[in-house]
Design a protein around this motif. Structure first.
Motif, PDB file in Angstrom:
ATOM      1  N   ASP A  31      -8.322  52.377  43.315  1.00 51.14           N
ATOM      2  CA  ASP A  31      -7.506  51.621  42.366  1.00 51.14           C
ATOM      3  C   ASP A  31      -8.327  50.522  41.700  1.00 51.14           C
ATOM      4  OD1 ASP A  31      -4.786  50.608  41.278  1.00 51.14           O
ATOM      5  OD2 ASP A  31      -5.673  48.847  42.244  1.00 51.14           O
ATOM      6  N   PHE A  32      -9.178  49.845  42.463  1.00 48.47           N
ATOM      7  CA  PHE A  32     -10.017  48.784  41.893  1.00 48.47           C
ATOM      8  C   PHE A  32     -10.934  49.348  40.814  1.00 48.47           C
ATOM      9  CE2 PHE A  32     -14.049  46.474  41.844  1.00 48.47           C
ATOM     10  CZ  PHE A  32     -13.601  45.200  41.521  1.00 48.47           C
ATOM     11  N   LEU A  33     -11.556  50.491  41.089  1.00 49.44           N
ATOM     12  CA  LEU A  33     -12.451  51.106  40.112  1.00 49.44           C
ATOM     13  C   LEU A  33     -11.686  51.544  38.860  1.00 49.44           C
ATOM     14  CD1 LEU A  33     -14.640  53.219  42.560  1.00 49.44           C
ATOM     15  CD2 LEU A  33     -15.275  51.095  41.398  1.00 49.44           C
ATOM     16  N   HIS A  34     -10.509  52.127  39.058  1.00 50.27           N
ATOM     17  CA  HIS A  34      -9.694  52.548  37.914  1.00 50.27           C
ATOM     18  C   HIS A  34      -9.214  51.340  37.105  1.00 50.27           C
ATOM     19  CE1 HIS A  34      -8.595  56.709  39.809  1.00 50.27           C
ATOM     20  NE2 HIS A  34      -9.868  56.613  39.452  1.00 50.27           N
ATOM     21  N   ALA A  35      -8.890  50.233  37.819  1.00 50.75           N
ATOM     22  CA  ALA A  35      -8.451  49.024  37.122  1.00 50.75           C
ATOM     23  C   ALA A  35      -9.567  48.472  36.239  1.00 50.75           C
ATOM     24  CB  ALA A  35      -7.991  47.979  38.128  1.00 50.75           C
ATOM     25  N   ALA A  36     -10.796  48.491  36.766  1.00 48.93           N
ATOM     26  CA  ALA A  36     -11.935  48.026  35.969  1.00 48.93           C
ATOM     27  C   ALA A  36     -12.129  48.908  34.739  1.00 48.93           C
ATOM     28  CB  ALA A  36     -13.194  48.021  36.827  1.00 48.93           C
ATOM     29  N   ARG A  37     -12.003  50.209  34.928  1.00 52.45           N
ATOM     30  CA  ARG A  37     -12.154  51.146  33.813  1.00 52.45           C
ATOM     31  C   ARG A  37     -11.044  50.970  32.782  1.00 52.45           C
ATOM     32  NH1 ARG A  37     -10.596  56.953  35.427  1.00 52.45           N
ATOM     33  NH2 ARG A  37      -8.587  55.905  35.200  1.00 52.45           N
ATOM     34  N   ASP A  38      -9.806  50.781  33.263  1.00 52.63           N
ATOM     35  CA  ASP A  38      -8.645  50.702  32.371  1.00 52.63           C
ATOM     36  C   ASP A  38      -8.340  49.283  31.904  1.00 52.63           C
ATOM     37  OD1 ASP A  38      -8.453  53.416  32.877  1.00 52.63           O
ATOM     38  OD2 ASP A  38      -6.905  53.169  34.425  1.00 52.63           O
ATOM     39  N   ARG A  39      -9.133  48.317  32.353  1.00 55.33           N
ATOM     40  CA  ARG A  39      -8.954  46.904  31.978  1.00 55.33           C
ATOM     41  C   ARG A  39      -7.560  46.393  32.342  1.00 55.33           C
ATOM     42  NH1 ARG A  39     -12.947  45.185  27.723  1.00 55.33           N
ATOM     43  NH2 ARG A  39     -14.435  46.899  27.623  1.00 55.33           N
ATOM     44  N   ARG A  40      -7.166  46.659  33.581  1.00 57.63           N
ATOM     45  CA  ARG A  40      -5.888  46.163  34.079  1.00 57.63           C
ATOM     46  C   ARG A  40      -6.123  45.430  35.400  1.00 57.63           C
ATOM     47  NH1 ARG A  40      -4.535  49.103  38.469  1.00 57.63           N
ATOM     48  NH2 ARG A  40      -5.213  51.284  38.590  1.00 57.63           N
ATOM     49  N   VAL A  41      -5.095  44.750  35.873  1.00 51.21           N
ATOM     50  CA  VAL A  41      -5.188  44.023  37.140  1.00 51.21           C
ATOM     51  C   VAL A  41      -5.061  45.017  38.299  1.00 51.21           C
ATOM     52  CG1 VAL A  41      -4.133  42.245  38.584  1.00 51.21           C
ATOM     53  CG2 VAL A  41      -4.210  41.958  36.098  1.00 51.21           C
ATOM     54  N   PRO A  42      -5.963  44.981  39.290  1.00 46.36           N
ATOM     55  CA  PRO A  42      -5.855  45.894  40.434  1.00 46.36           C
ATOM     56  C   PRO A  42      -4.708  45.502  41.364  1.00 46.36           C
ATOM     57  CG  PRO A  42      -7.651  44.362  40.773  1.00 46.36           C
ATOM     58  CD  PRO A  42      -7.147  44.118  39.378  1.00 46.36           C
ATOM     59  N   LEU A  43      -4.381  46.394  42.303  1.00 45.87           N
ATOM     60  CA  LEU A  43      -3.312  46.104  43.261  1.00 45.87           C
ATOM     61  C   LEU A  43      -3.617  44.837  44.059  1.00 45.87           C
ATOM     62  CD1 LEU A  43      -2.542  49.677  44.612  1.00 45.87           C
ATOM     63  CD2 LEU A  43      -0.978  48.223  43.313  1.00 45.87           C
ATOM     64  N   LEU A  44      -4.873  44.681  44.465  1.00 41.31           N
ATOM     65  CA  LEU A  44      -5.292  43.499  45.217  1.00 41.31           C
ATOM     66  C   LEU A  44      -6.333  42.743  44.416  1.00 41.31           C
ATOM     67  CD1 LEU A  44      -5.588  44.898  48.849  1.00 41.31           C
ATOM     68  CD2 LEU A  44      -3.707  43.608  47.834  1.00 41.31           C
ATOM     69  N   THR A  45      -6.202  41.430  44.383  1.00 39.65           N
ATOM     70  CA  THR A  45      -7.113  40.603  43.592  1.00 39.65           C
ATOM     71  C   THR A  45      -7.750  39.530  44.477  1.00 39.65           C
ATOM     72  OG1 THR A  45      -5.497  38.912  43.019  1.00 39.65           O
ATOM     73  CG2 THR A  45      -5.543  40.908  41.631  1.00 39.65           C
ATOM     74  N   ALA A  46      -8.681  38.796  43.895  1.00 41.26           N
ATOM     75  CA  ALA A  46      -9.301  37.675  44.597  1.00 41.26           C
ATOM     76  C   ALA A  46      -8.259  36.614  44.947  1.00 41.26           C
ATOM     77  CB  ALA A  46     -10.415  37.080  43.742  1.00 41.26           C
ATOM     78  N   ASP A  47      -7.218  36.484  44.143  1.00 43.01           N
ATOM     79  CA  ASP A  47      -6.158  35.516  44.428  1.00 43.01           C
ATOM     80  C   ASP A  47      -5.431  35.850  45.730  1.00 43.01           C
ATOM     81  OD1 ASP A  47      -6.685  34.031  42.171  1.00 43.01           O
ATOM     82  OD2 ASP A  47      -5.212  35.077  40.933  1.00 43.01           O
ATOM     83  N   ASP A  48      -5.257  37.153  46.003  1.00 34.91           N
ATOM     84  CA  ASP A  48      -4.622  37.570  47.260  1.00 34.91           C
ATOM     85  C   ASP A  48      -5.480  37.148  48.445  1.00 34.91           C
ATOM     86  OD1 ASP A  48      -2.329  38.969  46.160  1.00 34.91           O
ATOM     87  OD2 ASP A  48      -3.773  40.466  45.447  1.00 34.91           O
ATOM     88  N   ALA A  49      -6.778  37.368  48.335  1.00 38.02           N
ATOM     89  CA  ALA A  49      -7.702  36.993  49.413  1.00 38.02           C
ATOM     90  C   ALA A  49      -7.736  35.481  49.602  1.00 38.02           C
ATOM     91  CB  ALA A  49      -9.095  37.526  49.110  1.00 38.02           C
ATOM     92  N   LEU A  50      -7.731  34.727  48.491  1.00 34.32           N
ATOM     93  CA  LEU A  50      -7.768  33.274  48.564  1.00 34.32           C
ATOM     94  C   LEU A  50      -6.499  32.725  49.206  1.00 34.32           C
ATOM     95  CD1 LEU A  50      -9.236  30.661  47.916  1.00 34.32           C
ATOM     96  CD2 LEU A  50      -8.211  30.727  45.625  1.00 34.32           C
ATOM     97  N   TYR A  51      -5.350  33.334  48.905  1.00 29.65           N
ATOM     98  CA  TYR A  51      -4.087  32.909  49.517  1.00 29.65           C
ATOM     99  C   TYR A  51      -4.152  33.043  51.043  1.00 29.65           C
ATOM    100  CZ  TYR A  51       0.491  33.624  51.583  1.00 29.65           C
ATOM    101  OH  TYR A  51       1.564  33.595  52.437  1.00 29.65           O
ATOM    102  N   VAL A  52      -4.603  34.190  51.526  1.00 31.47           N
ATOM    103  CA  VAL A  52      -4.693  34.415  52.976  1.00 31.47           C
ATOM    104  C   VAL A  52      -5.653  33.418  53.608  1.00 31.47           C
ATOM    105  CG1 VAL A  52      -5.450  36.048  54.745  1.00 31.47           C
ATOM    106  CG2 VAL A  52      -4.032  36.844  52.863  1.00 31.47           C
ATOM    107  N   LEU A  53      -6.773  33.144  52.953  1.00 31.76           N
ATOM    108  CA  LEU A  53      -7.742  32.188  53.458  1.00 31.76           C
ATOM    109  C   LEU A  53      -7.130  30.786  53.565  1.00 31.76           C
ATOM    110  CD1 LEU A  53     -10.655  31.558  54.317  1.00 31.76           C
ATOM    111  CD2 LEU A  53     -11.191  31.192  51.899  1.00 31.76           C
ATOM    112  N   ARG A  54      -6.344  30.400  52.570  1.00 30.79           N
ATOM    113  CA  ARG A  54      -5.702  29.089  52.593  1.00 30.79           C
ATOM    114  C   ARG A  54      -4.732  28.966  53.757  1.00 30.79           C
ATOM    115  NH1 ARG A  54      -4.656  28.768  46.069  1.00 30.79           N
ATOM    116  NH2 ARG A  54      -6.485  27.531  45.555  1.00 30.79           N
ATOM    117  N   VAL A  55      -3.966  30.025  54.025  1.00 33.36           N
ATOM    118  CA  VAL A  55      -3.037  29.993  55.159  1.00 33.36           C
ATOM    119  C   VAL A  55      -3.823  29.879  56.477  1.00 33.36           C
ATOM    120  CG1 VAL A  55      -1.269  31.247  56.445  1.00 33.36           C
ATOM    121  CG2 VAL A  55      -1.271  31.302  53.944  1.00 33.36           C
ATOM    122  N   ALA A  56      -4.891  30.659  56.597  1.00 38.40           N
ATOM    123  CA  ALA A  56      -5.708  30.614  57.822  1.00 38.40           C
ATOM    124  C   ALA A  56      -6.338  29.241  58.025  1.00 38.40           C
ATOM    125  CB  ALA A  56      -6.790  31.692  57.764  1.00 38.40           C
ATOM    126  N   GLU A  57      -6.807  28.643  56.936  1.00 37.29           N
ATOM    127  CA  GLU A  57      -7.441  27.322  57.031  1.00 37.29           C
ATOM    128  C   GLU A  57      -6.418  26.253  57.403  1.00 37.29           C
ATOM    129  OE1 GLU A  57     -10.938  26.171  56.460  1.00 37.29           O
ATOM    130  OE2 GLU A  57     -10.867  28.174  57.319  1.00 37.29           O
TER     131      GLU A  57
END
Length: 204
Positions: free
Chosen positions: A178-204
């Protein structure tokens, strides 16, 4: 997303458990010693954190995905049970999500007699609400149990209990695709850096 999340999302979204009241999640696996305490992910200077970063992050991610609610308050204790590591190998969190539901997360490298498999209490998540509850007993194949009195799920006023299995094979590949297709199609992927940052903030 398929795989690990698909068994949860539809029943909760459809109102099978009513108003969300509480939740719990557990991920207990083999010890740091069994995995090799010299590994980089047990070094705080390199990894930054331990069990929460390595495995607990998945349950924090799932909590947001299946409820559509972000964590807004956390209280927690962590511990390094193994003296040869500098990150936590045990973490216990109390969490409150948007809307007021509260619950707990317990994760740890604690199974000294671990033989490559999970018992039902080692790897599970559960959600309770005003009209029912849904529990996932995870593993390579997960069992999902739904108990409900919600309209559209019950028959003649009796509570309904359903149990089904989910196989997780292929979801990591599907996310990468999905990430590769999103890059090709210029759309937002299912999971983004914002999702990872949110989890990191909760853990911190």
């Amino acid at each position: 997303l398929g795989g690990i999340y698909s068994g949860w999302f539809t029943p909760i979204e459809a109102g099978a458990i009513g108003e969300l009241w509480s939740f719990q999640a557990t991920w207990i696996t083999s010890t740091a010693a069994a995995r090799g305490t010299g590994n980089w992910f047990f070094d705080a200077e390199i990894a930054g954190g331990g069990m929460l970063y390595w495995l607990g992050c998945h349950w924090l991610d799932q909590l947001k995905f299946v409820t559509g609610r972000r964590v807004e308050a956390v209280s927690a204790m962590v511990r390094s049970c193994d003296p040869d590591i500098t990150v936590e190998d045990l973490a216990c969190l109390n969490l409150r999500v948007e809307g007021g539901a509260i619950g707990s997360l317990r994760v740890g490298y604690l199974r000294a007699l671990y033989e490559g498999g999970y018992s039902e209490s080692d790897l599970m998540t559960a959600y309770e609400g005003s009209r029912g509850a849904i529990t996932q007993l995870a593993g390579k194949t997960s069992r999902v149990r739904l108990q409900t009195r919600a309209e559209g799920f019950w028959y003649h006023g009796e509570k309904r209990e359903m149990e089904f299995e989910i196989t997780h094979a292929g979801y990591a590949t599907a996310l990468l695709t999905d990430f590769l297709h999103a890059a090709r199609d210029r759309r937002v992927p299912l999971l983004t850096a914002d999702d990872a940052l949110y989890v990191l903030r909760v853990a911190e």
